[in-house]
Enzyme design. Structure first.
Site, short mmCIF file in Angstrom:
data_model
loop_
_atom_site.label_atom_id
_atom_site.label_comp_id
_atom_site.label_asym_id
_atom_site.label_seq_id
_atom_site.Cartn_x
_atom_site.Cartn_y
_atom_site.Cartn_z
N ASN A 40 57.06 63.65 57.21
CA ASN A 40 58.00 63.47 58.33
C ASN A 40 59.40 63.66 57.77
OD1 ASN A 40 59.60 62.63 60.41
ND2 ASN A 40 58.95 60.47 60.36
N LYS A 84 62.07 63.73 59.33
CA LYS A 84 63.10 63.03 60.11
C LYS A 84 64.24 64.01 60.41
CE LYS A 84 61.39 58.78 58.19
NZ LYS A 84 61.60 57.40 57.83
N HIS A 114 56.91 56.59 66.40
CA HIS A 114 57.44 56.29 65.07
C HIS A 114 58.41 55.11 65.18
CE1 HIS A 114 59.81 56.58 61.42
NE2 HIS A 114 58.72 57.11 60.89
N GLU A 166 61.26 54.55 64.09
CA GLU A 166 62.66 54.87 64.43
C GLU A 166 62.79 55.22 65.91
OE1 GLU A 166 63.00 57.62 61.22
OE2 GLU A 166 62.75 55.90 59.90
N GLU A 176 52.61 52.06 59.65
CA GLU A 176 53.88 52.10 58.91
C GLU A 176 54.61 50.78 59.11
OE1 GLU A 176 55.35 56.35 58.07
OE2 GLU A 176 56.06 55.81 60.05
N GLY A 192 61.79 53.50 54.19
CA GLY A 192 63.09 53.83 53.62
C GLY A 192 63.71 52.69 52.82
N SER A 241 57.79 54.23 52.18
CA SER A 241 58.17 54.32 50.77
C SER A 241 57.05 54.85 49.87
CB SER A 241 58.69 52.96 50.26
OG SER A 241 59.88 52.62 50.95
P1 13P Z 1 59.91 56.72 53.87
O1 13P Z 1 58.76 57.40 53.16
O2 13P Z 1 61.23 57.39 53.63
O3 13P Z 1 59.92 55.25 53.64
O4 13P Z 1 59.64 56.92 55.44
C1 13P Z 1 58.38 56.61 55.94
C2 13P Z 1 58.28 57.12 57.31
O5 13P Z 1 58.93 56.61 58.22
C3 13P Z 1 57.40 58.27 57.56
O6 13P Z 1 57.19 58.48 58.91
#
Ligand code: 13P
Length: 257
Positions: free
Chosen positions: A17, A19, A104, A106, A176, A182, A221
């Site tokens: 992803n 983002k 997701h 976010e 997740e 993150g 992460s």
């Molecule tokens: P990170 O791997 O940057 O923690 O993000 C995870 C994520 O949100 C994948 O969709």
């Protein structure tokens, strides 16, 4: 690619992803470099979710026979109309996507997406002939309150609410934990396994034994250093990777973990 969702052996899914990273130029260069170096492994599907504006360039960069599948990070549930700024599932399909991330964290926590929205989005994705990758996960506050299981089961049931059994079993799920995204904090493989088992039990209530066919990915992460131990954990069928998927070297080493 292995046919998605049809294997009782649950081939792995390793998903990137990106983002809001990698515009069209960077996406094309990334995929050209990755495709030249990644020899597809038979036991896994690799998926890339670029920003929608970079999807065409990413696909073009991957060449004639892409060793990966492509998806988008979000769609709106209507097929078309006066929804400024949004894109629909049929448009995502037309642009070359086969998968769509839904719910997701976010989307939920930055953009206020609700459980009801995720249901409508999963249904729209299925209607367009694409596969939803539904994300669930608790915040740190919910975890501290001891409500992790309740939260992920609520998000699971809500997200799949408008799908029939076949659609629900060909969907992909990702656990997740929001406090791992993150942050550099990762759930232990044991923690991830435990919650994945809870999710699969919840699925069993919805679709019976076919719950065993559904791939449940872990995200939060993930790095080249922890990918192997996470993938070895029971019930972890793959990984959904943010930051560590943005660099070709690091992504290659996760894809081959
Ligand atoms: P990170 O791997 O940057 O923690 O993000 C995870 C994520 O949100 C994948 O969709």
């Amino acid at each position: 690619m292995t046919a998605i969702g049809t294997s009782a052996l649950r081939s792995r899914v390793i998903a990137a992803n990106w983002k809001m990273n990698h515009g069209p130029t960077a996406a094309r260069a990334f995929m050209a470099s990755f495709a030249a170096r990644y020899a597809p492994l038979p036991d896994r599907d690799v998926l890339i979710f670029p920003p929608a504006l970079s999807l065409a360039a990413a696909i073009a960069g991957a060449g004639e026979r892409p060793p990966v599948g492509f998806g988008v990070q979000n769609v709106y549930w209507a097929d078309k109309g006066a929804f400024t700024g949004e894109s629909s599932a049929p448009m995502a399909k037309d642009a070359g996507a086969d998968f769509v991330l839904v719910g997701h964290s976010e989307r939920r926590h930055v953009f206020g997406e609700t459980d009801g929205d995720t249901a409508k989005k999963c249904a729209a994705v299925e209607r367009a002939g694409l596969t939803p990758l539904l994300c669930v996960g608790e915040t740190l506050e919910e975890r501290d309150r001891g409500t992790t299981e309740e939260v992920v089961l609520r998000q699971l049931r809500a997200g799949l609410a408008e799908l029939d059994q076949r659609e629900a079993t060909t969907s992909i799920l990702a656990y997740e934990p929001v406090w791992c995204i993150g942050t550099g904090r990762t759930a232990t493989p044991e923690d991830a396994s435990r919650i994945h088992a809870v999710i699969r039990e919840g699925l069993r209530d919805l679709v019976g034994d076919r719950a065993r066919d559904v791939r449940i990915l872990y995200g939060g992460s993930v790095t080249p250093d922890n990918a192997t131990s996470l993938l070895a954990a029971p019930e972890v069928d793959g990984l959904l990777v943010g930051g560590a998927s943005l660099d070709v070297e690091s992504w290659l080493s996760i894809c081959t973990a």
